[in-house]
Scaffold this active site. Structure first.
Site, PDB file in Angstrom:
ATOM      1  N   GLY A 269      23.139  48.377  51.123  1.00 33.63           N
ATOM      2  CA  GLY A 269      23.480  48.316  52.543  1.00 33.63           C
ATOM      3  C   GLY A 269      22.520  49.134  53.385  1.00 33.63           C
ATOM      4  N   LYS A 270      22.126  50.288  52.873  1.00 30.21           N
ATOM      5  CA  LYS A 270      21.158  51.152  53.574  1.00 30.21           C
ATOM      6  C   LYS A 270      19.791  50.467  53.610  1.00 30.21           C
ATOM      7  CE  LYS A 270      21.838  55.004  54.543  1.00 30.21           C
ATOM      8  NZ  LYS A 270      21.597  56.408  54.597  1.00 30.21           N
TER       9      LYS A 270
ATOM     10  N   ASP B 123      18.791  60.949  56.289  1.00 33.10           N
ATOM     11  CA  ASP B 123      20.006  61.684  55.987  1.00 33.10           C
ATOM     12  C   ASP B 123      20.731  61.831  57.313  1.00 33.10           C
ATOM     13  OD1 ASP B 123      21.654  62.893  53.993  1.00 33.10           O
ATOM     14  OD2 ASP B 123      21.182  64.851  54.841  1.00 33.10           O
ATOM     15  N   SER B 124      22.025  61.614  57.293  1.00 30.83           N
ATOM     16  CA  SER B 124      22.743  61.634  58.566  1.00 30.83           C
ATOM     17  C   SER B 124      24.175  62.084  58.385  1.00 30.83           C
ATOM     18  CB  SER B 124      22.707  60.245  59.207  1.00 30.83           C
ATOM     19  OG  SER B 124      23.317  59.294  58.355  1.00 30.83           O
TER      20      SER B 124
ATOM     21  N   ASP C 181      33.291  56.053  62.990  1.00 30.32           N
ATOM     22  CA  ASP C 181      33.094  55.236  64.202  1.00 30.32           C
ATOM     23  C   ASP C 181      34.334  55.104  65.097  1.00 30.32           C
ATOM     24  OD1 ASP C 181      30.524  54.956  63.285  1.00 30.32           O
ATOM     25  OD2 ASP C 181      30.591  52.776  63.069  1.00 30.32           O
TER      26      ASP C 181
ATOM     27  N   ARG D 155      20.837  56.850  64.556  1.00 32.94           N
ATOM     28  CA  ARG D 155      19.832  56.163  63.739  1.00 32.94           C
ATOM     29  C   ARG D 155      18.894  55.360  64.641  1.00 32.94           C
ATOM     30  NH1 ARG D 155      23.045  55.106  60.041  1.00 32.94           N
ATOM     31  NH2 ARG D 155      22.361  56.750  58.648  1.00 32.94           N
TER      32      ARG D 155
END
Length: 192
Positions: free
Chosen positions: A12-13, A67-68, A149, A175
């Site tokens: 997914g990333k 990285d988040s 979210d 992002r």
């Protein structure tokens, strides 16, 4: 076309990175599953550097990493580096965050995304950090998105990340900001 290894095992990333980097003539691929990088950094940027550098050295190819996470002011930046591990599921993480924050009047928070690009010898050639400021609601709103979210509210748009259309979220998210900042340098870079 140059190949760049995305320092993640998450398909997914990889798909997300492909969307942000579609203007570049790069072939993106997942890091080999045998390569494990311990995220020992004290900041998002340190972890992005570690992942990009170690994957580049291990594969002898260019590598990009991010990285988040979510940093809540009243919680001294928590969950921060542990955003993904703050609970077993998205719901657990949200419930824990809301419980920990309680009725605190300061609901300010920010999503942070750090990106680092390493050349094959592990040297970091580009890095950036994108920030999206917002506030934490007292209960979830919206059905889209994932993670935090539904409780991350962006006052300038009057919506949570979960209430936004994907294209709108991509543009204003941490992002999206990080990729917008780094794209001019990525476009002018010659990967060899």
């Amino acid at each position: 076309m140059p190949t760049v290894v995305v320092a993640t095992g998450n398909p997914g990333k990889l798909k997300e990175m492909q969307a942000y980097l579609q203007d570049l003539d790069w072939t993106l691929e997942l890091k080999p599953s045998a390569i494990e990088v311990e995220e020992t950094g004290q900041t998002f940027l340190e972890n992005a550097r570690l992942k990009a550098s170690q994957v580049a050295i291990a594969t002898q190819q260019w590598a990009i990493a991010d990285d988040s996470g979510l940093a809540v002011d009243a919680l001294n930046g928590e969950p921060g580096l542990y955003s993904a591990r703050y609970g077993k599921t998205d719901r657990d993480r949200i419930e824990r965050l809301l419980r920990t924050l309680g009725n605190h009047p300061n609901r300010q928070a920010q999503f942070i995304c750090a990106i680092a690009l390493a050349q094959p010898d592990g040297h970091i050639v580009l890095e950036t950090e994108g920030i999206c400021p917002g506030t934490i609601l007292t209960s979830p709103q919206g059905s889209g998105g994932f993670g935090y979210d539904p409780i991350f509210y962006v006052p300038t748009l009057g919506k949570t990340f979960a209430e936004m259309m994907p294209a709108q979220k991509e543009q204003i998210s941490h992002r999206g900001v990080a990729f917008e900042q780094i794209m001019p340098q990525l476009r002018s870079l010659r990967l060899t």
